[in-house]
Design a protein around this motif. Structure first.
Motif, PDB file in Angstrom:
ATOM      1  N   GLY A   1       0.796  -1.223   0.000  1.00 48.07           N
ATOM      2  CA  GLY A   1       0.000   0.000   0.000  1.00 48.07           C
ATOM      3  C   GLY A   1       0.826   1.268   0.000  1.00 48.07           C
ATOM      4  O   GLY A   1       0.274   2.365   0.044  1.00 48.07           O
TER       5      GLY A   1
ATOM      6  N   THR B   1      -3.040   6.409   2.876  1.00 39.67           N
ATOM      7  CA  THR B   1      -4.429   6.297   3.304  1.00 39.67           C
ATOM      8  C   THR B   1      -4.375   5.697   4.701  1.00 39.67           C
ATOM      9  O   THR B   1      -3.301   5.278   5.150  1.00 39.67           O
ATOM     10  CB  THR B   1      -5.202   5.336   2.380  1.00 39.67           C
TER      11      THR B   1
ATOM     12  N   ARG C   1      -5.443   2.888   5.626  1.00 38.56           N
ATOM     13  CA  ARG C   1      -5.069   1.479   5.462  1.00 38.56           C
ATOM     14  C   ARG C   1      -3.556   1.340   5.246  1.00 38.56           C
ATOM     15  O   ARG C   1      -2.894   0.528   5.902  1.00 38.56           O
ATOM     16  CB  ARG C   1      -5.834   0.930   4.252  1.00 38.56           C
ATOM     17  N   SER C   2      -3.003   2.158   4.335  1.00 36.68           N
ATOM     18  CA  SER C   2      -1.564   2.030   4.072  1.00 36.68           C
ATOM     19  C   SER C   2      -0.724   2.551   5.240  1.00 36.68           C
ATOM     20  O   SER C   2       0.392   2.103   5.452  1.00 36.68           O
ATOM     21  CB  SER C   2      -1.191   2.735   2.769  1.00 36.68           C
TER      22      SER C   2
ATOM     23  N   ILE D   1      -1.444   2.134   8.430  1.00 37.26           N
ATOM     24  CA  ILE D   1      -1.365   1.036   9.410  1.00 37.26           C
ATOM     25  C   ILE D   1      -0.365  -0.009   8.910  1.00 37.26           C
ATOM     26  O   ILE D   1       0.487  -0.494   9.661  1.00 37.26           O
ATOM     27  CB  ILE D   1      -2.762   0.401   9.650  1.00 37.26           C
ATOM     28  N   SER D   2      -0.465  -0.324   7.630  1.00 42.74           N
ATOM     29  CA  SER D   2       0.453  -1.293   7.037  1.00 42.74           C
ATOM     30  C   SER D   2       1.910  -0.805   7.171  1.00 42.74           C
ATOM     31  O   SER D   2       2.818  -1.570   7.499  1.00 42.74           O
ATOM     32  CB  SER D   2       0.060  -1.483   5.569  1.00 42.74           C
TER      33      SER D   2
ATOM     34  N   TYR E   1      -2.539  -5.328   5.480  1.00 46.14           N
ATOM     35  CA  TYR E   1      -3.106  -4.521   4.388  1.00 46.14           C
ATOM     36  C   TYR E   1      -4.290  -5.253   3.738  1.00 46.14           C
ATOM     37  O   TYR E   1      -5.332  -4.652   3.477  1.00 46.14           O
ATOM     38  CB  TYR E   1      -2.013  -4.235   3.354  1.00 46.14           C
TER      39      TYR E   1
ATOM     40  N   LEU F   1      -7.230  -5.349   6.248  1.00 45.42           N
ATOM     41  CA  LEU F   1      -7.903  -4.056   6.376  1.00 45.42           C
ATOM     42  C   LEU F   1      -8.739  -3.732   5.148  1.00 45.42           C
ATOM     43  O   LEU F   1      -9.702  -2.965   5.236  1.00 45.42           O
ATOM     44  CB  LEU F   1      -6.876  -2.948   6.614  1.00 45.42           C
ATOM     45  N   GLY F   2      -8.371  -4.333   4.022  1.00 46.30           N
ATOM     46  CA  GLY F   2      -9.113  -4.112   2.779  1.00 46.30           C
ATOM     47  C   GLY F   2     -10.570  -4.510   2.910  1.00 46.30           C
ATOM     48  O   GLY F   2     -11.445  -3.946   2.233  1.00 46.30           O
TER      49      GLY F   2
ATOM     50  N   LEU G   1     -11.806  -1.286   5.378  1.00 46.67           N
ATOM     51  CA  LEU G   1     -11.600   0.142   5.056  1.00 46.67           C
ATOM     52  C   LEU G   1     -11.706   0.410   3.557  1.00 46.67           C
ATOM     53  O   LEU G   1     -11.323  -0.401   2.746  1.00 46.67           O
ATOM     54  CB  LEU G   1     -10.221   0.585   5.571  1.00 46.67           C
TER      55      LEU G   1
END
Lengths: 54, 662
Positions: B564, B602, B604-605, B607-608, B655, B658-659, B662
């Motif tokens: 991500g 984002t 999501r990215s 957190i990754s 990632y 979370l997809g 999110l």
């Protein structure tokens, strides 16, 4: 480039020079550059202490 | 003149070393703080040095600490020994004293914590004890500096006049006595040619010490004769060889203490500690209490004190940057030089600098935990869970140190006695999130999770531990099969933390952080700014995507794209983190050029990315420490690659997961 530009660049170059000197000296002393730990626990620190005492 | 400072773990050696030498070595309130020897000049004495050696219980070569101490005594041959013992626990401490006396080196015995003995109604007849042991005995209180000057004077005098211990025969007539003297007779010539004290060599040989056996290099006939003598002793005593020698020493100690020591009653501190331990180390309460304490520390650091001070400092730095910006604009400075100062130095160094209060606050709380004696309890509590995953309880010391910095943590694995435990712990230590990563977490949590900073921080630390546990389980079942070695430690009484040592640790952390910010981070900042401002022909670029740095970063970016964050700026920041983790923040700050993190990430990215930075390769200093300790550059490279591989897999999994949400 004005005299002020050169002055600012000279100050930064001096700072960078001191930083590199500090890093080189620290490396020469056997200490770590990027370790934020407790030097007293470090082998390098102890070895340096031994060398400097001798 | 060299004096060796030797004693059991946690008996106050480093405190006495600091008093003797005037140095400020870190004094830990849990065992295993001193791994290597440290040398200091003795105050008030010319050409006299004192060496602080790791705490040990015997001179048997089981652990690295025992080896370090023994090697020093045998090879460096100090002029004298200061044997410091905990007077409140004299019987156990004297066990090492008897072994040191057999080394035939001039020595003095320092009875530390005598103030506590007296306060609890005990006494020790030091003159009688001195007669019984044949060495000078002095009462001291290292922490209060009582009796230290007298001890120094006596140690120097004993060493100068080469007064070796006058008592060295601890065994009454009987099978052990006969055995030791027979072995001594057989090995005498070999011991002298190997420069080993004969009594020491004889007892160590009987105990099966492999190093002494090798050094003596006896003939087959001598070995057979010795084995016959030892078997005879075992038969006559009804004890095996090790137990027989230990029994002989403890009988001697018991007889000495019977006439010299009036035992002190249980101290108030001990009674209080036992009461507290019912909760703090209780079977069902220990882990919840530990988690609660850590959660409170994180809350106070990241939500209250640390973050407040950090915000203040950030405001100050921003104000200064704006002021400088105005002045530079008013004087019509060249735009490139202007950018170097504002977008380079202020954005890079300033962004890292603003996290100083958070680090200092966190270490303020952690040093309180250590100084009160709670850290030692954590080691005790974690022993059982660690054994379940195949680690020795002793591994907790390096793992705890790893939350500060991975380098000393890897070095402190030397306290582990088996090679298997040491290597396994070295592999797992980098999973413990070091303090240099705090600025990265704080930077991202402030941008993406302002309301849940503590929860996210805590989750990251827990995730590091969980991944470490998973790796330990996998390695324990594959490459590191075997049983962890046993862990013995002493729990100190709880005490109020010393303001001096807490402040000292905070100052050391702050000084170190500032030094690094104004040197390493500054140099990295200048390099990053230069590389993103110019292209390969050293032409100024209008868009940093055409810069030299973008060319480097773009090579790695595709590998990170599935996680991500395939932008070249992020891969560059991660690369700079290999030099020092704080550089990730300064590099991102420079490369974003005033835009917020949301332009690059984002939720999501982000957190990754946090998961990846938590787990990816430790910095170059830590990798070189791995190389030293594992004695292989290939293995160190393997650790860095494996660690990055684990980080990639974990970040990819997060990632993907979370997809779905999110």
């Amino acid at each position: 480039m004005s005299w002020l530009d050169y002055t600012v660049l000279a100050v930064l170059a001096l700072w960078l020079g001191f930083s590199i000197r500090w890093m080189l000296r620290r490396k020469k002393e056997g200490k770590c550059l990027s370790c934020s730990g407790d030097c007293a626990q470090c082998k390098y620190y102890a070895e340096h202490a031994c060398r400097s005492q001798k | 003149m060299i004096l060796a400072l030797i004693g059991n773990q946690n008996c106050g050696k480093t405190t006495l070393f600091n008093q003797l030498s005037g140095s400020k070595q870190h004094v830990g309130n849990f065992p295993g703080v001193t791994v290597e020897q440290k040398i200091g000049e003795v105050r008030g004495q010319k050409n006299c040095q004192v060496v602080d050696l790791p705490g040990i219980y015997s001179l048997r070569p089981y652990s690295e600490e025992e080896l370090v101490t023994r090697d020093f005594l045998l090879n460096q041959q100090p002029d004298g020994i200061i044997n410091i013992i905990d007077a409140t626990n004299i019987e156990r401490n004297l066990y090492l004293t008897l072994q040191l006396m057999a080394m035939e080196i001039p020595m003095v015995l320092a009875l530390n914590m005598m103030d506590e003995v007296h306060a609890n109604g005990g006494t020790i007849d030091t003159e009688l004890l001195s007669q019984q042991l044949g060495i000078p005995v002095l009462p001291i209180s290292a922490i209060k500096n009582d009796g230290v000057s007298e001890l120094t004077r006596m140690a120097v005098e004993t060493a100068q006049k080469h007064r070796t211990p006058t008592v060295y025969d601890f065994c009454p007539a009987g099978p052990v006595h006969r055995c030791i003297h027979s072995v001594r007779h057989i090995i005498e010539d070999h011991a002298q040619s190997s420069r080993l004290p004969t009594r020491f060599a004889a007892t160590k040989f009987i105990e099966g010490d492999p190093i002494v056996k090798d050094l003596l290099d006896l003939h087959r006939n001598d070995l057979d004769a010795i084995e016959h003598t030892i078997v005879q002793m075992e038969h006559d005593c009804g004890l095996d060889r090790n137990a027989a020698i230990a029994d002989m020493r403890y009988n001697f100690i018991e007889n000495v203490c019977r006439v010299c020591v009036v035992k002190c009653r249980e101290s108030r501190e001990h009674i209080r500690s036992v009461r507290l331990d019912k909760i703090l180390t209780g079977k069902y309460t220990a882990i919840p209490v530990f988690l609660l304490i850590m959660l409170s520390i994180f809350y106070l650091t990241f939500n209250v004190i640390g973050s407040f001070l950090s915000d203040l400092l950030e405001m100050g730095i921003d104000g200064l940057a704006m002021g400088v910006d105005r002045v530079l604009t008013a004087y019509g400075l060249n735009p490139v030089v202007h950018s170097l100062i504002i977008d380079g130095v202020f954005a890079g160094v300033g962004s890292v600098l603003s996290f100083l209060p958070i680090i200092v606050t966190l270490f303020f709380f952690l040093s309180i935990l250590e100084d009160t004696g709670y850290m030692a309890r954590i080691a005790f509590v974690m022993d059982r869970p660690l054994r379940r995953i195949g680690l020795s309880g002793r591994s907790i010391v390096p793992l705890l140190v790893g939350f500060g910095c991975t380098v000393p943590a890897i070095l402190s694995t030397r306290t582990l006695s088996s090679r298997r435990d040491r290597r396994l712990t070295i592999l797992l230590t980098p999973f413990m999130s070091c303090s240099a990563k705090i600025p990265i977490y704080a930077f991202f949590t402030a941008a993406f999770f302002p309301k849940y900073k503590v929860l996210v921080m805590m989750s990251l630390y827990v995730l590091g531990i969980v991944i470490g546990i998973l790796c330990a389980l996998i390695l324990n079942g594959t490459a590191f099969r075997g049983k962890p070695s046993p862990f013995v430690m002493e729990l100190p009484n709880y005490r109020f933390p010393s303001l001096k040592s807490v402040l000292q640790l905070m100052w050391e952390k702050a000084k170190d952080f500032l030094q690094r910010a104004f040197t390493v981070i500054f140099a990295a900042t200048i390099i990053i700014w230069f590389l993103q401002t110019f292209d390969a022909r050293i032409n100024l670029v209008t868009d940093s995507a055409q810069s030299l740095l973008a060319a480097f970063g773009s090579l790695i970016a595709p590998i990170l794209a599935p996680l991500g964050f395939g932008d070249w700026r992020i891969s560059t920041a991660l690369l700079s983190g290999f030099i020092a983790k704080e550089s990730v923040v300064s590099t991102l700050e420079i490369l974003m050029g005033g835009a917020g993190l949301s332009g690059l990430f984002t939720l999501r990215s982000a957190i990754s990315f946090l998961v990846f930075t938590l787990l990816y390769t430790p910095c170059v200093a830590a990798i070189s420490a791995v190389r030293r300790e594992m004695d292989s550059g290939l293995r160190a490279a393997g650790v860095a690659i494996a660690q990055t591989g684990v980080a990639w897999i974990a970040a990819f999994a997060v990632y993907l997961l979370l997809g779905a949400f999110l």
